[in-house]
Design a protein around this motif. Structure first.
Motif, PDB file in Angstrom:
ATOM      1  N   GLN A  87       0.804  -1.220   0.000  1.00  0.00           N
ATOM      2  CA  GLN A  87       0.000   0.000   0.000  1.00  0.00           C
ATOM      3  C   GLN A  87       0.841   1.276   0.000  1.00  0.00           C
ATOM      4  OE1 GLN A  87      -3.072   0.267   2.970  1.00  0.00           O
ATOM      5  NE2 GLN A  87      -4.072  -1.635   2.328  1.00  0.00           N
ATOM      6  N   ALA A  88       1.872   1.340   0.848  1.00  0.00           N
ATOM      7  CA  ALA A  88       2.651   2.575   0.984  1.00  0.00           C
ATOM      8  C   ALA A  88       3.325   2.957  -0.332  1.00  0.00           C
ATOM      9  CB  ALA A  88       3.692   2.421   2.092  1.00  0.00           C
ATOM     10  N   LYS A  89       3.895   1.975  -1.013  1.00  0.00           N
ATOM     11  CA  LYS A  89       4.580   2.250  -2.278  1.00  0.00           C
ATOM     12  C   LYS A  89       3.591   2.738  -3.333  1.00  0.00           C
ATOM     13  CE  LYS A  89       7.678   0.183  -5.711  1.00  0.00           C
ATOM     14  NZ  LYS A  89       8.430  -1.046  -6.095  1.00  0.00           N
ATOM     15  N   VAL A  90       2.453   2.083  -3.424  1.00  0.00           N
ATOM     16  CA  VAL A  90       1.434   2.489  -4.398  1.00  0.00           C
ATOM     17  C   VAL A  90       0.878   3.863  -4.037  1.00  0.00           C
ATOM     18  CG1 VAL A  90      -0.827   1.926  -5.370  1.00  0.00           C
ATOM     19  CG2 VAL A  90       0.857   0.114  -5.013  1.00  0.00           C
ATOM     20  N   TYR A  91       0.688   4.095  -2.748  1.00  0.00           N
ATOM     21  CA  TYR A  91       0.174   5.403  -2.312  1.00  0.00           C
ATOM     22  C   TYR A  91       1.127   6.513  -2.731  1.00  0.00           C
ATOM     23  CZ  TYR A  91      -1.206   9.339   0.541  1.00  0.00           C
ATOM     24  OH  TYR A  91      -1.582  10.600   0.944  1.00  0.00           O
ATOM     25  N   GLU A  92       2.394   6.379  -2.422  1.00  0.00           N
ATOM     26  CA  GLU A  92       3.371   7.423  -2.739  1.00  0.00           C
ATOM     27  C   GLU A  92       3.501   7.654  -4.235  1.00  0.00           C
ATOM     28  OE1 GLU A  92       4.873   9.542  -0.813  1.00  0.00           O
ATOM     29  OE2 GLU A  92       4.003   8.667   1.004  1.00  0.00           O
ATOM     30  N   GLY A  93       3.484   6.556  -4.994  1.00  0.00           N
ATOM     31  CA  GLY A  93       3.730   6.685  -6.426  1.00  0.00           C
ATOM     32  C   GLY A  93       2.527   7.040  -7.269  1.00  0.00           C
ATOM     33  N   GLN A  94       1.331   6.582  -6.855  1.00  0.00           N
ATOM     34  CA  GLN A  94       0.180   6.717  -7.735  1.00  0.00           C
ATOM     35  C   GLN A  94      -1.068   7.333  -7.104  1.00  0.00           C
ATOM     36  OE1 GLN A  94      -0.376   3.236 -10.476  1.00  0.00           O
ATOM     37  NE2 GLN A  94       1.220   2.313  -9.202  1.00  0.00           N
ATOM     38  N   ILE A  95      -1.235   7.176  -5.797  1.00  0.00           N
ATOM     39  CA  ILE A  95      -2.437   7.720  -5.158  1.00  0.00           C
ATOM     40  C   ILE A  95      -2.219   9.168  -4.731  1.00  0.00           C
ATOM     41  CG2 ILE A  95      -4.053   7.499  -3.244  1.00  0.00           C
ATOM     42  CD1 ILE A  95      -3.562   4.475  -3.305  1.00  0.00           C
ATOM     43  N   ALA A  96      -1.165   9.416  -3.963  1.00  0.00           N
ATOM     44  CA  ALA A  96      -0.903  10.767  -3.453  1.00  0.00           C
ATOM     45  C   ALA A  96      -0.845  11.833  -4.549  1.00  0.00           C
ATOM     46  CB  ALA A  96       0.379  10.776  -2.624  1.00  0.00           C
ATOM     47  N   PRO A  97      -0.172  11.576  -5.689  1.00  0.00           N
ATOM     48  CA  PRO A  97      -0.101  12.619  -6.728  1.00  0.00           C
ATOM     49  C   PRO A  97      -1.446  12.966  -7.353  1.00  0.00           C
ATOM     50  CG  PRO A  97       1.619  10.968  -7.045  1.00  0.00           C
ATOM     51  CD  PRO A  97       0.676  10.417  -6.032  1.00  0.00           C
TER      52      PRO A  97
END
Length: 334
Positions: A87-97
């Motif tokens: 989750q954290a990796k996907v969040y930083e790379g694709q969700i947060a932006p």
């Protein structure tokens, strides 16, 4: 203190009426939430990796899955159903932006939010709906007109209606039909990890293996030991599931009940309870979370070694042979 419980009248689906919900991940929980929300009249967009089994399943279920950015665009609620460790990796790379002020981030388990591997901006809501059952049960109970009880938690309320949105989500998947219990991210995360490690998975697995190995070491046939220490666990668990410890004890023989009441405390001793408290301390301090994240990031070497050791243990080898004799079991061999 008794939990606050919400039902359909206290959890209207209106906050999601005419709104778009994005579901990121079409796995165990993702497929159930997506289909149930759609059947409840909510617009649902799926984000899933093309070419995967979950992508194909989403298509089979009538969705047109795409990328995360597309799914999130214009979504009032974004439900993240990915495994904890990614989750954290996907969040930083694709969700947060792609996250916009006023949107609501939803999770089905509190691990990454509680231990701060994901730290959303202050201008979005952060909520949780955690069904107390696997995705296939969430789906099948909904189709029957019922639902699976859920937990609801609000970690961050940027818009003032975060709880209403979360309750609408729970209603949409059928949870309000059974009841939605209010909790916190901290309580859900820490009790969930504790239950898995001490009772449901770690504790039960270790107890089963120890019982089996004790009988075999004493000269009893492995097959007989398997039936007594593994196969019959389901009988007892089903009775507890239906009516608690009292119904289980009512249903078994007097001999078994006396053995339970008089010998059980000799197995779970003060030393065992002290180790339980130690494990709880590792959970609440974040030590377990750090260990697990480090293990995953390091390539799962210890995880894989531990799995391989148990996968080929005597109790597993004997079990595979015996399950072939019991067609009603519908054995699932890995």
């Amino acid at each position: 203190m008794a939990a606050t419980i919400y039902y359909e009248e206290q959890a209207p689906i209106a906050p999601l009426a005419g709104k778009k919900v994005a579901v990121i991940g079409y796995g165990s929980q993702g497929h159930a939430h997506s289909q149930n929300l759609r059947d409840s009249g909510v617009e649902v967009a799926i984000a899933e990796l093309e070419g995967t089994d979950n992508f194909r399943l989403a298509v089979e279920h009538g969705f047109t899955p795409g990328d995360i950015k597309t799914a999130m665009d214009g979504a009032a609620l974004i439900i993240v159903t990915l495994p904890d460790e990614v989750q954290a990796k996907v969040y930083e790379g694709q969700i947060a932006p792609n996250l916009k002020a006023g949107q609501t981030l939803g999770f089905c388990h509190g691990f990454n939010i509680h231990f701060k591997y994901i730290v959303p901006p202050k201008d979005v809501n952060v909520v949780m709906i955690a069904p107390k059952g696997p995705g296939h049960l969430v789906r099948s109970e909904y189709e029957k007109g019922g639902g699976v009880p859920c937990l609801v938690a609000v970690e961050q309320d940027a818009t003032g209606d975060a709880k209403a949105i979360a309750l609408a989500w729970a209603n949409g998947i059928g949870g309000a039909r059974a009841g939605i219990l209010e909790t916190t991210y901290k309580e859900e995360t820490e009790t969930d990890l504790f239950g898995e490690q001490v009772v449901l998975c770690g504790g039960l697995s270790a107890l089963i293996k120890a019982g089996f190995e004790t009988l075999v070491a004493a000269g009893y046939q492995p097959e007989i030991a398997y039936f007594e220490c593994v196969h019959e666990v389901k009988l007892i668990v089903d009775l507890i599931y239906q009516g608690g410890l009292s119904y289980m004890r009512y249903s078994i023989s007097n001999t078994a009940e006396y053995g339970d009441l008089s010998r059980g405390p000799r197995i779970v001793t003060d030393e065992t309870r002290a180790e339980m408290k130690k494990i709880l301390g590792e959970i609440t301090s974040g030590a377990f979370a750090r260990e697990w994240v480090s293990e995953y990031q390091g390539g799962l070497k210890n995880f894989n070694a531990l799995y391989a050791k148990d996968h080929d243990s005597q109790v597993e080898v004997v079990g595979r042979k015996l399950r072939k004799m019991m067609k009603w079991v519908n054995a699932k061999e890995v």
